[in-house]
Design a protein around this motif. Structure first.
Motif, mmCIF file in Angstrom:
data_model
loop_
_atom_site.group_PDB
_atom_site.id
_atom_site.type_symbol
_atom_site.label_atom_id
_atom_site.label_comp_id
_atom_site.label_asym_id
_atom_site.label_seq_id
_atom_site.Cartn_x
_atom_site.Cartn_y
_atom_site.Cartn_z
ATOM 1 N N ARG A 89 0.811 -1.224 0.000
ATOM 2 C CA ARG A 89 0.000 0.000 0.000
ATOM 3 C C ARG A 89 0.848 1.280 0.000
ATOM 4 N NH1 ARG A 89 -4.517 0.301 4.451
ATOM 5 N NH2 ARG A 89 -3.825 -1.834 4.299
ATOM 6 N N ASP A 90 1.912 1.291 0.795
ATOM 7 C CA ASP A 90 2.726 2.499 0.903
ATOM 8 C C ASP A 90 3.592 2.752 -0.327
ATOM 9 O OD1 ASP A 90 1.645 2.902 3.410
ATOM 10 O OD2 ASP A 90 3.296 1.877 4.446
ATOM 11 N N GLU A 91 3.673 1.788 -1.222
ATOM 12 C CA GLU A 91 4.502 1.925 -2.420
ATOM 13 C C GLU A 91 3.748 2.555 -3.585
ATOM 14 O OE1 GLU A 91 5.877 -2.004 -3.295
ATOM 15 O OE2 GLU A 91 6.610 -2.310 -1.250
ATOM 16 N N ARG A 92 2.471 2.902 -3.385
ATOM 17 C CA ARG A 92 1.686 3.450 -4.488
ATOM 18 C C ARG A 92 0.708 4.485 -3.960
ATOM 19 N NH1 ARG A 92 -0.385 -1.551 -3.235
ATOM 20 N NH2 ARG A 92 -2.565 -1.492 -2.601
ATOM 21 N N THR A 93 0.314 5.388 -4.830
ATOM 22 C CA THR A 93 -0.712 6.358 -4.452
ATOM 23 C C THR A 93 -2.083 5.873 -4.862
ATOM 24 O OG1 THR A 93 -0.355 7.539 -6.532
ATOM 25 C CG2 THR A 93 0.836 8.331 -4.586
ATOM 26 N N GLU A 94 -2.144 5.084 -5.920
ATOM 27 C CA GLU A 94 -3.392 4.481 -6.391
ATOM 28 C C GLU A 94 -3.073 3.064 -6.825
ATOM 29 O OE1 GLU A 94 -4.849 6.887 -9.586
ATOM 30 O OE2 GLU A 94 -5.778 8.315 -8.239
ATOM 31 N N GLY A 95 -4.075 2.374 -7.237
ATOM 32 C CA GLY A 95 -3.874 1.035 -7.757
ATOM 33 C C GLY A 95 -5.168 0.540 -8.369
ATOM 34 N N HIS A 96 -5.051 -0.372 -9.300
ATOM 35 C CA HIS A 96 -6.218 -0.947 -9.962
ATOM 36 C C HIS A 96 -6.053 -2.455 -9.940
ATOM 37 C CE1 HIS A 96 -8.854 -1.121 -13.866
ATOM 38 N NE2 HIS A 96 -9.269 -1.961 -12.933
ATOM 39 N N LEU A 97 -6.911 -3.119 -9.181
ATOM 40 C CA LEU A 97 -6.906 -4.573 -9.086
ATOM 41 C C LEU A 97 -7.898 -5.155 -10.076
ATOM 42 C CD1 LEU A 97 -6.354 -7.355 -7.797
ATOM 43 C CD2 LEU A 97 -8.041 -6.757 -6.041
ATOM 44 N N LEU A 98 -7.423 -6.059 -10.913
ATOM 45 C CA LEU A 98 -8.271 -6.784 -11.844
ATOM 46 C C LEU A 98 -8.220 -8.262 -11.460
ATOM 47 C CD1 LEU A 98 -8.704 -6.367 -15.595
ATOM 48 C CD2 LEU A 98 -8.129 -8.629 -14.728
ATOM 49 N N VAL A 99 -9.376 -8.848 -11.202
ATOM 50 C CA VAL A 99 -9.483 -10.273 -10.913
ATOM 51 C C VAL A 99 -10.298 -10.886 -12.044
ATOM 52 C CG1 VAL A 99 -10.258 -12.026 -9.279
ATOM 53 C CG2 VAL A 99 -9.411 -9.832 -8.420
ATOM 54 N N HIS A 100 -9.768 -11.936 -12.645
ATOM 55 C CA HIS A 100 -10.506 -12.553 -13.744
ATOM 56 C C HIS A 100 -10.460 -14.067 -13.650
ATOM 57 C CE1 HIS A 100 -7.680 -14.489 -16.585
ATOM 58 N NE2 HIS A 100 -6.799 -13.694 -16.020
ATOM 59 N N CYS A 101 -11.457 -14.676 -14.244
ATOM 60 C CA CYS A 101 -11.484 -16.118 -14.485
ATOM 61 C C CYS A 101 -11.969 -16.266 -15.928
ATOM 62 C CB CYS A 101 -12.353 -16.851 -13.462
ATOM 63 S SG CYS A 101 -14.081 -16.326 -13.389
ATOM 64 N N HIS A 102 -12.565 -17.372 -16.278
ATOM 65 C CA HIS A 102 -12.986 -17.548 -17.671
ATOM 66 C C HIS A 102 -14.138 -16.623 -18.047
ATOM 67 C CE1 HIS A 102 -10.549 -20.992 -19.108
ATOM 68 N NE2 HIS A 102 -10.326 -21.067 -17.819
ATOM 69 N N MET A 103 -15.171 -16.562 -17.214
ATOM 70 C CA MET A 103 -16.357 -15.771 -17.534
ATOM 71 C C MET A 103 -16.547 -14.558 -16.616
ATOM 72 S SD MET A 103 -17.573 -17.412 -20.122
ATOM 73 C CE MET A 103 -19.159 -16.640 -20.291
ATOM 74 N N GLY A 104 -15.777 -14.471 -15.546
ATOM 75 C CA GLY A 104 -15.951 -13.363 -14.611
ATOM 76 C C GLY A 104 -17.214 -13.497 -13.786
ATOM 77 N N ILE A 105 -17.625 -14.714 -13.515
ATOM 78 C CA ILE A 105 -18.879 -14.937 -12.788
ATOM 79 C C ILE A 105 -18.665 -15.660 -11.464
ATOM 80 C CG2 ILE A 105 -21.109 -16.155 -12.854
ATOM 81 C CD1 ILE A 105 -21.177 -15.582 -15.865
#
Length: 194
Positions: free
Chosen positions: A87-103
Motif C-alpha cells: 500500500r505504501d509503495e503506491r498512491t493508487e492502484g487498480h486490481l483486476l481479478v478474472h477467471c474464464h467468464m468473470g462470474i
C-alpha cells in the motif's frame, strides 16, 4: 468502502481482458483452468504484479478436474496480504481479478479479498459491493466456504452468499436453470429469500 487497499476494483472474463489494458491495471489475480493457455492479453498491459492460479470452476469432484482447494484460497489471501503490504509503495492502484467468464471463481476471490481487507464490514455489505462491481456475480461456494473459515467469519460469509444467490435467482430466474445445467444445482438450492 475502500477494500483491498486499492483505488479501483475490476472483475472480468478472459474475453474482456483486452478492454482493460489501457485502464492502468497495477495488480492482476488470474484464475483459469489447469489446461488453459495463459491469456495473451497481458502482453499489452503496462507493467503490473500478477498471480496465476489454476483450478476448475466446480463445486463437486469430477474426474480429471481440479477442485478449488484450501491452498488455492490461501494463495488468494496471500495475494491480499501482499497487496496490503504494498500500500505504501503506491498512491493508487487498480486490481483486476478474472477467471474464464468473470462470474464464479473471480467473484469468489474478490469477495474474500474485500472480506480480508475490511474485517469490520458486514457480509451482506460485501456482497452488495460485489454486485455493484459485477452484477452477474455467482461466487463459487466451495471457495467462499474455505474463506469463511480462514477469515474467522464463523459461517456468516456463507449465509450472506445464500442471500446473494437468492437475489440473483429472483433478478434473473433463467440463471438458476443455467447454473443447474452447469452442475451447480446445490448452489441454486442454497439460495434463500432475503
Amino acid at each position: 468502502m475502500h477494500p483491498v487497499s486499492i483505488h479501483m476494483l475490476t472483475i472480468c472474463g478472459i474475453e474482456e481482458l483486452p478492454g482493460h489494458r489501457d485502464r492502468a491495471v497495477s495488480h492482476v489475480l488470474s484464475i483459469i483452468d489447469p489446461d488453459w493457455p495463459d491469456p495473451e492479453a497481458f502482453t499489452a498491459y503496462d507493467p503490473h504484479h500478477r498471480t496465476l492460479l489454476r483450478f476448475h470452476d466446480i463445486i463437486d469432484p469430477l474426474p480429471g478436474q481440479v477442485m478449488p482447494r484450501r491452498d488455492h484460497v490461501e494463495a488468494v489471501l496471500q495475494f491480499g496480504e501482499d497487496l496490503a503490504r504494498s500500500r505504501d509503495e503506491r498512491t493508487e492502484g487498480h486490481l483486476l481479478v478474472h477467471c474464464h467468464m468473470g462470474i464464479s471463481r473471480s467473484t469468489a476471490a474478490m469477495t474474500m479479498l474485500m472480506a480480508q481487507a475490511q474485517p469490520e464490514e458486514s457480509e451482506d455489505a460485501l456482497f452488495a459491493h460485489l454486485a455493484e462491481i459485477r452484477p452477474q456475480a455467482w461466487p463459487n461456494s466451495v471457495m467462499i466456504a474455505f474463506a469463511d473459515d480462514m477469515l474467522g467469519r464463523k459461517g456468516r460469509l456463507t449465509e450472506a452468499l445464500r442471500r446473494h444467490y437468492g437475489r440473483r435467482v429472483r433478478q434473473e430466474p433463467g440463471f438458476a436453470e443455467a447454473m443447474r445445467r452447469l452442475g451447480r444445482a446445490r448452489e441454486v438450492e442454497m439460495a434463500v429469500e432475503s
